[in-house]
Design a protein around this motif. Structure first.
Motif, PDB file in Angstrom:
ATOM      1  N   ARG A  23       0.818  -1.217   0.000  1.00 28.02           N
ATOM      2  CA  ARG A  23       0.000   0.000   0.000  1.00 28.02           C
ATOM      3  C   ARG A  23       0.849   1.264   0.000  1.00 28.02           C
ATOM      4  NH1 ARG A  23      -4.823  -0.135   4.161  1.00 28.02           N
ATOM      5  NH2 ARG A  23      -5.663   1.316   2.648  1.00 28.02           N
ATOM      6  N   ASP A 132       5.553   4.212   5.863  1.00 23.11           N
ATOM      7  CA  ASP A 132       4.234   4.002   5.266  1.00 23.11           C
ATOM      8  C   ASP A 132       3.125   4.509   6.192  1.00 23.11           C
ATOM      9  OD1 ASP A 132       5.580   2.817   3.219  1.00 23.11           O
ATOM     10  OD2 ASP A 132       5.111   0.756   3.818  1.00 23.11           O
ATOM     11  N   HIS A 133       3.333   4.258   7.481  1.00 21.46           N
ATOM     12  CA  HIS A 133       2.353   4.717   8.484  1.00 21.46           C
ATOM     13  C   HIS A 133       2.325   6.247   8.516  1.00 21.46           C
ATOM     14  CE1 HIS A 133       0.501   3.545  12.638  1.00 21.46           C
ATOM     15  NE2 HIS A 133      -0.184   4.497  12.053  1.00 21.46           N
ATOM     16  N   THR A 136       0.424   7.606   5.548  1.00 19.58           N
ATOM     17  CA  THR A 136      -1.015   7.452   5.739  1.00 19.58           C
ATOM     18  C   THR A 136      -1.573   8.564   6.614  1.00 19.58           C
ATOM     19  OG1 THR A 136      -0.848   5.054   5.525  1.00 19.58           O
ATOM     20  CG2 THR A 136      -2.838   5.913   6.563  1.00 19.58           C
TER      21      THR A 136
END
Length: 540
Positions: A23, A132-133, A136
């Motif tokens: 993602r 990635d966190h 987001t």
């Protein structure tokens, strides 16, 4: 051969190569910023939020391996070297925080890619996960989903409803994720694609390109199966195809029990691509059109003309068969950036469905006008999600009166269309007799009804083995709503995922349920169950 056990959310057998979907593979554009201090503050706030999220996950974790992994991520996030690199890029190059995070992540990964030291590899893995966190939390980017030219088994940690809807279902052999449940929104949308789906299996990037088997009957994923095992599953896959072909003989058959009761089977669909399947399986109509597909995966609100064109197509395609359009159910896990829905502590219990629509009346009116205009071209019906009070019905009826007045003023043709309520909360169950008097029929949304009755988040992986949609309380509530509807001369349908559970078909018919609405791929199995039901058995 490696074997991984998960939970099946849709049956079937798939054999093919794995496509690992990360993602964090985002499309980012670099642009100069005017306020460096603002971007540094945004980054610091995002880092604090990620740290809180990781600490919360650590508190909730029940497996030692998971705890160790989270502790390592927290440790890496707190070291400061990644933070300094990002801040340095923001200051020196005057780029956005999200661009700096992504670029720093990729540069570090490329620098240490050739090193074989397990400790370094683990460190980089944690850096990537944390980055990635952060991305987001920072927001402002969209996932790039390209499955390639050949059909694949899609493997990912998690998938959102938006990501599912953006994928080319013709390229999907199966879907395997770690997050989710049998009744999560992403799993429901995956089922509409009629491909085997599993949840509860942690993906590995190294699987990418590997041959694999997905057994949607046992919930098992096989990586790099050997020759004999592969041959056995090829035989099973062919048998599975043959069984499905045997079911096709029921396409033209009536939805009628052995003792002569008609129990129509409708279709649940999530986008216009499913219309052909509705016709192919000869559903009685559309029992639930999830209209969110026009609001997700885009950068602004759909116009009235866009909505009208889609609903007109539905009406014309279905002809004399009724198509029930559920007004947009946004909120919780169905969001888009342009909607600017405030962050909530518990969004599944928050401002979603009809609550959000009544807060955003112009958005709601635009959709209602489009539906009414399209009603001139076929048999449409309206259905409202998450209703739990008479005050909400009063507000809706006032808005509908305004919509009709606007259409009359412009002399735009429309029909008076049937209206329905989705019974999705215990509150709605308890006042279902009163609600039935306000609409033409009722439809049980058992996915939300179950989670609210059991006080269990249906998408929480920790509750996967505890969540029970066969719970006696849920079945009693269904019976209460059926009785309340019939007392007022209203038909009652079930449009939740439980409607496709053929182990309960006889029970539902016995209860007096007037019809079932399921994803197109489940129409024929449910039709077979209906046709095998005989309520006279055991009677003198």
């Amino acid at each position: 051969m490696e074997i991984y056990k998960g939970m099946s959310t849709f049956a079937g057998i798939a054999i093919g190569k794995i496509f690992y979907y990360d993602r964090a593979e985002y499309q980012l554009s670099q642009y100069l910023i005017n306020n460096v201090k603002y971007e540094l503050t945004r980054f610091e706030q995002a880092k604090d939020q990620v740290l809180k999220d990781l600490q919360h996950q650590l508190k909730m974790a029940d497996q030692e391996e998971q705890k160790e992994d989270l502790q390592h991520q927290i440790s890496v996030l707190s070291m400061g070297s990644f933070e300094k690199a990002v801040e340095s890029m923001i200051k020196a190059e005057k780029v956005s925080a999200v661009y700096a995070v992504m670029t720093t992540k990729e540069e570090l990964s490329a620098t240490f890619a050739s090193l074989e030291d397990p400790a370094v590899k683990e460190q980089i893995r944690c850096v990537r996960q944390n980055a990635d966190h952060l991305i987001t939390v920072l927001g402002g980017v969209l996932p790039r989903i390209d499955l390639g030219k050949e059909p694949v088994i899609l493997v990912s940690d998690s998938l959102s409803p938006t990501e599912i809807m953006e994928m080319d279902k013709g390229q999907l052999l199966a879907v395997v994720t770690q997050q989710g449940s049998q009744v999560s929104h992403a799993a429901i949308l995956a089922r509409t694609m009629a491909v085997p789906s599993l949840v509860g299996i942690s993906p590995k990037e190294e699987w990418n390109g590997s041959n694999a088997i997905v057994d949607g009957y046992t919930g098992t994923l096989y990586i790099q199966p050997d020759g004999e095992f592969l041959k056995e599953y090829e035989i099973r896959r062919i048998a599975d195809i043959e069984e499905r072909e045997d079911l096709l003989k029921l396409r033209h058959q009536k939805d009628e029990t052995v003792d002569g009761r008609i129990v129509p089977i409708y279709a649940n669909i999530g986008n216009l691509d499913d219309l052909n399947s509705v016709l192919y399986y000869e559903a009685a109509g559309i029992g639930l059109l999830r209209s969110e597909f026009q609001y997700l995966g885009r950068e602004n609100y759909p116009s009235e003309e866009e909505l009208f064109a889609a609903y007109k197509r539905v009406a014309q395609t279905m002809g004399k068969k009724r198509a029930v359009i559920r007004t947009v159910d946004l909120g919780a896990d169905k969001q888009a950036k342009y909607l600017k829905i405030p962050e909530e502590i518990n969004p599944i219990m928050g401002n979603r469905g009809i609550r959000l629509c009544l807060d955003r009346r112009e958005m709601f009116k635009v959709q209602l006008r489009a539906i009414y205009r399209a009603s001139a071209y076929g048999r449409l019906a309206l259905m409202y999600p998450m209703i739990d009070s008479m005050e909400e019905m009063d507000a809706i009826e006032q808005i509908l009166a305004e919509v009709r007045a606007e259409l009359d003023e412009k002399r735009q043709p429309y029909q008076e269309i049937p209206k329905a309520i989705m019974i999705e909360t215990p509150a709605a169950v308890m006042i279902s007799e009163e609600l039935a008097k306000r609409v033409d029929f009722l439809s049980l949304g058992t996915n939300d009804l179950t989670q609210y009755t059991l006080a269990m988040d249906r998408q929480n992986p920790l509750l996967r083995n505890k969540y029970n949609d066969h719970h006696p309380a849920v079945l009693k509530m269904i019976q209460m709503v059926v009785d309340a509807g019939h007392k007022n001369g209203r038909k009652v349908y079930i449009c939740g995922e439980i409607a496709a559970d053929t182990k309960l078909t006889h029970t539902f018919i016995q209860m007096g349920v007037d019809g079932l609405s399921v994803v197109p791929a489940c129409i024929l199995p449910v039709r077979r169950a209906v046709r095998n039901t005989d309520l006279t058995e055991g009677k003198d």
